[in-house]
Design an enzyme around this catalytic site. Structure first.
Site, PDB file in Angstrom:
ATOM      1  N   ARG A 224       0.871  -1.180   0.000  1.00 54.79           N
ATOM      2  CA  ARG A 224       0.000   0.000   0.000  1.00 54.79           C
ATOM      3  C   ARG A 224       0.908   1.230   0.000  1.00 54.79           C
ATOM      4  O   ARG A 224       1.485   1.571   1.025  1.00 54.79           O
ATOM      5  CB  ARG A 224      -0.906   0.027   1.237  1.00 54.79           C
ATOM      6  CG  ARG A 224      -1.834  -1.169   1.377  1.00 54.79           C
ATOM      7  CD  ARG A 224      -2.801  -0.961   2.541  1.00 54.79           C
ATOM      8  NE  ARG A 224      -3.507  -2.166   2.903  1.00 54.79           N
ATOM      9  CZ  ARG A 224      -4.616  -2.603   2.295  1.00 54.79           C
ATOM     10  NH1 ARG A 224      -5.105  -1.913   1.290  1.00 54.79           N
ATOM     11  NH2 ARG A 224      -5.215  -3.707   2.697  1.00 54.79           N
TER      12      ARG A 224
ATOM     13  N   HIS B 106       2.991  -9.635   0.931  1.00 54.80           N
ATOM     14  CA  HIS B 106       2.702  -8.714   2.030  1.00 54.80           C
ATOM     15  C   HIS B 106       3.962  -8.295   2.783  1.00 54.80           C
ATOM     16  O   HIS B 106       3.916  -7.416   3.641  1.00 54.80           O
ATOM     17  CB  HIS B 106       1.709  -9.386   2.993  1.00 54.80           C
ATOM     18  CG  HIS B 106       1.114  -8.472   4.006  1.00 54.80           C
ATOM     19  ND1 HIS B 106       1.384  -8.571   5.364  1.00 54.80           N
ATOM     20  CD2 HIS B 106       0.270  -7.426   3.878  1.00 54.80           C
ATOM     21  CE1 HIS B 106       0.715  -7.633   6.015  1.00 54.80           C
ATOM     22  NE2 HIS B 106       0.039  -6.924   5.144  1.00 54.80           N
TER      23      HIS B 106
ATOM     24  N   TYR C 151       0.356   5.288  11.947  1.00 54.61           N
ATOM     25  CA  TYR C 151       0.469   3.858  12.205  1.00 54.61           C
ATOM     26  C   TYR C 151       1.738   3.637  13.026  1.00 54.61           C
ATOM     27  O   TYR C 151       2.787   4.189  12.706  1.00 54.61           O
ATOM     28  CB  TYR C 151       0.628   3.067  10.906  1.00 54.61           C
ATOM     29  CG  TYR C 151      -0.627   2.800  10.123  1.00 54.61           C
ATOM     30  CD1 TYR C 151      -1.705   3.678  10.129  1.00 54.61           C
ATOM     31  CD2 TYR C 151      -0.731   1.658   9.328  1.00 54.61           C
ATOM     32  CE1 TYR C 151      -2.834   3.433   9.381  1.00 54.61           C
ATOM     33  CE2 TYR C 151      -1.863   1.400   8.575  1.00 54.61           C
ATOM     34  CZ  TYR C 151      -2.908   2.293   8.605  1.00 54.61           C
ATOM     35  OH  TYR C 151      -4.025   2.041   7.855  1.00 54.61           O
TER      36      TYR C 151
ATOM     37  N   ARG D 210      -4.290  -6.034  18.837  1.00 55.28           N
ATOM     38  CA  ARG D 210      -5.143  -4.868  18.591  1.00 55.28           C
ATOM     39  C   ARG D 210      -6.574  -5.258  18.235  1.00 55.28           C
ATOM     40  O   ARG D 210      -7.531  -4.700  18.755  1.00 55.28           O
ATOM     41  CB  ARG D 210      -4.569  -4.031  17.447  1.00 55.28           C
ATOM     42  CG  ARG D 210      -5.337  -2.750  17.182  1.00 55.28           C
ATOM     43  CD  ARG D 210      -4.957  -2.128  15.855  1.00 55.28           C
ATOM     44  NE  ARG D 210      -5.570  -2.812  14.732  1.00 55.28           N
ATOM     45  CZ  ARG D 210      -5.057  -2.875  13.516  1.00 55.28           C
ATOM     46  NH1 ARG D 210      -3.886  -2.332  13.264  1.00 55.28           N
ATOM     47  NH2 ARG D 210      -5.681  -3.511  12.536  1.00 55.28           N
TER      48      ARG D 210
ATOM     49  N   HIS E 125       0.115  -1.149  14.660  1.00 54.71           N
ATOM     50  CA  HIS E 125       0.315  -1.948  13.454  1.00 54.71           C
ATOM     51  C   HIS E 125       1.580  -2.798  13.507  1.00 54.71           C
ATOM     52  O   HIS E 125       1.757  -3.690  12.680  1.00 54.71           O
ATOM     53  CB  HIS E 125       0.373  -1.004  12.241  1.00 54.71           C
ATOM     54  CG  HIS E 125       0.241  -1.683  10.922  1.00 54.71           C
ATOM     55  ND1 HIS E 125       1.302  -1.829  10.042  1.00 54.71           N
ATOM     56  CD2 HIS E 125      -0.819  -2.263  10.315  1.00 54.71           C
ATOM     57  CE1 HIS E 125       0.888  -2.458   8.952  1.00 54.71           C
ATOM     58  NE2 HIS E 125      -0.387  -2.745   9.089  1.00 54.71           N
TER      59      HIS E 125
END
Length: 719
Positions: free
Chosen positions: A377, A436, A470, A566, A594
């Site tokens: 991202r 990822h 984050y 979280r 994160h």
């Protein structure tokens, strides 16, 4: 006494219900009066955006499984039909709580502070004239009124588009009632600031303005009734990668289809006429439980605009300036610094500029001969992508762009094409697996004549915008073992090249699950041998059944386990004989947690890992992930004592998971032996103050005796 079985459904919490519990914790932040008012409004908006994605992905997937005839229960033993029933009930309750928060607390509090959300009828002449002019100039040209009849079928309503539905009767022929639909323009602000003669911040919703102009759009009709509505559609991408000749084109096609996916939810104003509701429900093929009547503005995510447009610093979090990375000693550049020592950054407390600068230096430095990078991202206007494009002018640049990063697909397609046009070798990962992991690898001919590899490994995305809120970790290293392993991972991504191992990295789906289980098992073995045994893990979600069972067995063996999770957590702590020694906490605050951190006492020889992978099936088996060790002892101690210890001490934003699946606020600690006033400790605010130089590690409250300190604090103070 033999250990109890760890395979009982009663030992596992339901994934979807656990997610709803997480969104409840976000809503608690909207209700928390210790948060600044405009930040509370943003938290409410976040709960609405979260719920959108829940329907688009999670609930859509559940409906698809039921439609396909799947009846197999999950680890918690709940069959899909029952799961849907419970999720629907809890979601309805949650939506009621959202609107109660808005109507009963947030909106009145805003008004008390001079921030008013007004109806058009409440505007004075000046504000009305302003809106009339705005509507003629900006709104009316974008409106397309539609009347539904045999010649004009129901329009294709785009996913999550705010619309207005009307019941219409012709003035000359009053017997028939037609339906009209107008889509509220998506290119205009959802909330409009209007002039105020009273010095207040006044706003109106764009949908109200469109509704007021509907009479002009439907001349010759009488508007019998009107209501705002919004449809959420299934947004999962159904790709047949094995049959696709071009993944980029397949994703692009599926993105177009996403806008037209099956409807899964209808939001509509609670006062909408039953005839409007029934006509819409029939058109979208929805059952009654899929209709959500809102006691207030449809789509609460738009209220975040109020916070963004209102210049009231007193009603927002105090801004902070991240700590910049400074070169030490006589280092002339970042590469010389990395050769001396590994560098660890904790974002956003440590600035993300160092990561951007690392890639930009590679683009400009003539000694750098190749660059490899993964992108998941990246966001719009990415300086990192621009640096990669610049580097392609004279270097070998290879980028793995994950096209299937959910809701960033369109952006990633654009970047992939831009990179290809610049001469970058662009790959899209492996068939059937998302890429990822967060990796960058540079090869450089250093001034001493040696060609070296330099790597950045992270827990978060290469996104300069999200890096501001984050929490993530970055590691820069020139360690030969690590950089060689990173290169092998890139070979795996670009050529599907097998490698016997990726030591010292844990790589999914190759060996990350297997080695994670082995690390947990090793702690259990240490505990049985009466050696130091402890696990502290921080992640976004914990859902993998084998990992949870391994943690249960470690607890039974005597391992003390603290988990900072979280979001979703399927592990049920505090079960006698099963998970007595496991504690789970969730920290939800101004920053989005994160980072993933995994610490193992290992009999006194601690090992600590960071990475991109949560302990979830999709991360361990369905994605390419990298979990990497922190080799430097001082950096390892920093993570353990500064970061993990702070989160375990948090009693302001931490909630403790109970055996029944509920979360309770962490109990405040008392200071000193005299049990004076409780000490309120907010880990995120502490880490901000620490970065600003206003706090020290000595300000972390004492922990349980089971959490021994190290000498790291004194060492950091000396450094």
């Amino acid at each position: 006494m033999a250990p109890l079985s760890t395979d009982k459904p009663a030992f596992f919490l339901n994934r979807e219900l656990s997610w709803l519990k997480f969104n409840e914790r976000v809503l608690e932040e909207a209700e928390d009066e210790s948060n600044p008012l405009l930040e509370r409004v943003k938290f409410l908006s976040i709960t609405a955006s979260n719920l959108d994605e829940f329907f688009e992905v999670r609930l859509s997937g559940l409906l698809q499984r039921i439609e396909d005839g799947y009846t197999t229960p999950g680890p918690d033993g709940m069959p899909p039909e029952l799961e849907l029933e419970l999720v629907t009930s809890k979601t309805k309750e949650f939506v009621e709580a959202q609107y109660s928060s808005w109507n009963d607390r947030l909106r009145p509090a805003l008004a008390e502070n001079g921030i008013r959300i007004l109806q058009l009828s409440e505007l004075d002449t000046n504000a009305s004239d302003f809106l009339e002019d705005y509507c003629e100039r900006e709104v009316d040209p974008l409106l397309t009124p539609i009347t539904i009849d045999p010649a004009h079928p129901f329009p294709r309503v785009v996913n999550k588009a705010l619309c207005l539905a009307f019941l219409l009767r012709r003035r000359r022929r009053s017997s028939a009632v037609y339906m009209g639909v107008i889509t509220v323009p998506r290119s205009l602000p959802r909330v409009l600031r209007v002039p105020s003669s009273e010095g207040t911040h006044d706003y109106v919703f764009l949908a109200d303005l469109v509704a007021s102009h509907a009479a002009k759009m439907y001349r010759g009709y009488e508007i019998v009734s009107a209501a705002a509505f919004r449809v959420t559609r299934n947004s999962n991408l159904y790709l047949q990668e094995e049959e696709s000749r071009n993944l980029l084109e397949s994703v692009r096609t599926e993105l177009h289809n996403r806008r037209k996916g099956d409807a899964v939810r209808l939001e509509i104003e609670a006062e909408a006429a039953p005839e409007i509701v029934e006509r819409l429900r029939g058109n979208f093929g929805l059952e009654e439980w899929q209709v959500f009547r809102t006691n207030g503005p449809v789509n609460l995510s738009r209220v975040s605009s109020i916070s963004e447009q209102t210049q009231r610093p007193d009603l927002k979090f105090r801004p902070f300036v991240p700590r910049e990375l400074h070169l030490t000693g006589k280092s002339r550049d970042i590469f010389e610094e990395i050769r001396k020592r590994d560098i660890l950054l904790h974002h956003p407390f440590d600035s993300f500029n160092a990561v951007v600068g690392f890639i930009e230096s590679a683009a400009k430095d003539p000694n750098v001969i190749s660059v490899r990078q993964t992108l998941y991202r990246t966001g719009e206007d990415s300086p990192i992508v621009q640096a990669l494009i610049e580097a392609a002018a004279g270097k070998e640049v290879t980028v793995v762009v994950e096209l299937k990063a959910r809701f960033d697909e369109a952006s990633n397609i654009r970047w992939a094409r831009s990179l290809e046009d610049a001469g970058v070798q662009v790959f899209h990962g492996l068939v059937g697996l998302k890429t990822h992991c967060k990796l960058a690898l540079l090869v450089r001919r250093d001034p001493d004549g040696v060609t070296r590899r330099y790597a950045h490994l992270g827990t978060g995305n290469y996104n300069s915008v999200t890096a501001r809120f984050y929490t993530d970790l970055s590691l820069f290293t020139a360690n030969e073992e690590v950089t060689e392993a990173v290169q092998e991972v890139f070979n795996f991504l670009t050529a599907y090249a097998d490698h016997p191992h990726y030591d010292p990295l844990l790589v999914a789906p190759v060996d990350c699950a297997e080695r994670t289980l082995a690390l947990i098992q090793r702690e259990a073995d240490h505990a049985r041998a009466r050696r130091p045994a402890r696990i502290i893990a921080k992640m976004n979600a914990l859902l993998d059944k084998p990992v949870i069972q391994a943690l249960y067995k470690a607890s039974q063996a005597g391992v003390e386990i603290d988990l900072v999770v979280r979001g979703m957590c399927a592990l049920r702590p505090g079960i006698r004989g099963v998970s007595d020694r496991i504690r789970v906490r969730s920290v939800v605050g101004r920053l989005l947690e994160h980072s993933r951190i995994y610490s193992f006492a290992n009999g006194g020889d601690e090992e600590l890992y960071l990475g991109s992978a949560d302990w979830m099936p999709r991360n361990l088996y369905e994605r390419v992930e990298v979990v990497f060790p922190v080799i430097d002892s001082l950096l390892r101690q920093r993570v353990r004592q500064e970061i993990l210890e702070a989160y375990l001490a948090d009693n302001a934003k931490a909630r403790i998971l109970q055996p029944n699946g509920d979360y309770e606020r962490a109990a405040p600690r008392v200071s000193g032996r005299r049990r004076t006033a409780p000490v309120r400790f907010n880990a995120q605010e502490f880490l901000i103050a620490l970065a600003e130089g206003n706090e020290s590690l000595q300000d972390i409250p004492p922990l349980s005796p089971r959490l021994p300190r190290s000498r790291y604090r004194q060492r950091v103070e000396q450094v």
